[in-house]
Design a protein around this motif. Structure first.
Motif, mmCIF file in Angstrom:
data_model
loop_
_atom_site.group_PDB
_atom_site.id
_atom_site.type_symbol
_atom_site.label_atom_id
_atom_site.label_comp_id
_atom_site.label_asym_id
_atom_site.label_seq_id
_atom_site.Cartn_x
_atom_site.Cartn_y
_atom_site.Cartn_z
ATOM 1 N N ILE A 1 -1.563 4.076 13.397
ATOM 2 C CA ILE A 1 -1.517 4.528 11.999
ATOM 3 C C ILE A 1 -1.898 6.006 11.915
ATOM 4 C CG2 ILE A 1 -2.208 3.975 9.632
ATOM 5 C CD1 ILE A 1 -3.554 1.427 10.723
ATOM 6 N N THR A 2 -1.097 6.773 11.177
ATOM 7 C CA THR A 2 -1.411 8.160 10.847
ATOM 8 C C THR A 2 -0.809 8.443 9.479
ATOM 9 O OG1 THR A 2 -1.407 10.453 11.666
ATOM 10 C CG2 THR A 2 0.637 9.209 11.905
ATOM 11 N N THR A 3 -1.169 9.567 8.873
ATOM 12 C CA THR A 3 -0.607 9.889 7.552
ATOM 13 C C THR A 3 0.400 11.024 7.696
ATOM 14 O OG1 THR A 3 -2.605 9.163 6.408
ATOM 15 C CG2 THR A 3 -1.103 10.600 5.180
ATOM 16 N N HIS A 4 1.672 10.697 7.528
ATOM 17 C CA HIS A 4 2.737 11.696 7.727
ATOM 18 C C HIS A 4 2.600 12.836 6.719
ATOM 19 C CE1 HIS A 4 4.291 8.713 10.387
ATOM 20 N NE2 HIS A 4 4.445 7.842 9.414
ATOM 21 N N SER A 5 2.253 12.475 5.455
ATOM 22 C CA SER A 5 2.195 13.510 4.404
ATOM 23 C C SER A 5 1.000 14.445 4.600
ATOM 24 C CB SER A 5 2.108 12.845 3.018
ATOM 25 O OG SER A 5 0.935 12.066 2.940
ATOM 26 N N ALA A 6 0.135 14.144 5.533
ATOM 27 C CA ALA A 6 -0.992 15.035 5.879
ATOM 28 C C ALA A 6 -0.696 15.719 7.214
ATOM 29 C CB ALA A 6 -2.297 14.248 5.957
ATOM 30 N N LEU B 1 0.822 -1.227 0.000
ATOM 31 C CA LEU B 1 0.000 0.000 0.000
ATOM 32 C C LEU B 1 0.847 1.265 0.000
ATOM 33 C CD1 LEU B 1 -2.767 -0.946 2.638
ATOM 34 C CD2 LEU B 1 -2.869 -1.177 0.150
ATOM 35 N N ASN B 2 2.151 1.110 0.258
ATOM 36 C CA ASN B 2 3.039 2.253 0.497
ATOM 37 C C ASN B 2 2.458 3.157 1.568
ATOM 38 O OD1 ASN B 2 5.336 3.834 0.222
ATOM 39 N ND2 ASN B 2 4.303 5.212 -1.228
ATOM 40 N N HIS B 3 1.991 2.533 2.633
ATOM 41 C CA HIS B 3 1.457 3.263 3.778
ATOM 42 C C HIS B 3 1.830 2.458 5.021
ATOM 43 C CE1 HIS B 3 -0.923 6.624 5.121
ATOM 44 N NE2 HIS B 3 -1.521 5.847 6.000
ATOM 45 N N HIS B 4 2.512 3.068 5.967
ATOM 46 C CA HIS B 4 3.173 2.331 7.043
ATOM 47 C C HIS B 4 2.745 2.818 8.425
ATOM 48 C CE1 HIS B 4 5.598 2.103 3.390
ATOM 49 N NE2 HIS B 4 5.932 0.889 3.802
ATOM 50 N N SER B 5 2.477 1.850 9.286
ATOM 51 C CA SER B 5 2.109 2.161 10.672
ATOM 52 C C SER B 5 3.354 2.063 11.545
ATOM 53 C CB SER B 5 1.078 1.139 11.163
ATOM 54 O OG SER B 5 1.711 -0.138 11.252
#
Ligand SMILES: C[C@H](O)[C@H](O)[C@H]1CNC2=NC(N)=NC(=O)C2=N1
Length: 103
Positions: free
Chosen positions: A73-78, A56-60
């Motif tokens: 889990i959070t979104t660093h780019s946000a 997913l290219n999304h990492h916890s």
């Protein structure tokens, strides 16, 4: 790198209702759950989660305990806010958890 759009409070609440066992951090910037399972199965579960995260290219942030795996889990780019990507990842983890005996 386009910044993912942070979700509104209502969008978060609606998605959270479909993820039993998951909760928000105090400041509502992270989606969290602690799974319970024996130590070695917990380590195997972590590796499976890591493979999904690369897909997913999304990492916890994952914490392997004696008989737990804690997922945050959070979104660093946000800017460390919750986005749809966080809930997509949580759903994928929730899908594989029973197969690992994770509760
Ligand atoms: C360059 C790479 O695509 C980015 O750093 C990805 C990697 N995994 C990520 N994971 C999370 N949780 N948030 C991000 O913003 C993010 N960005």
């Amino acid at each position: 790198m386009p910044t993912a759009d942070p979700l509104s409070h209502k969008e978060i609440e609606d998605r959270l209702a479909e993820l039993p066992g998951w909760q928000l951090s105090e400041d509502e910037t992270s989606l969290e759950r602690t799974y319970h399972l024996a130590h070695l199965p917990a380590a195997v579960f972590v590796v499976h989660i890591a493979r999904i995260q690369d897909e997913l290219n999304h990492h916890s942030d994952l914490t392997l305990g004696y008989n737990t795996v804690t997922v945050s889990i959070t979104t660093h780019s946000a800017g460390g806010r919750l986005t749809a990507k966080d809930f997509d990842l949580a759903r994928r983890i929730a899908e594989i958890a029973p197969g690992h005996g994770a509760q």
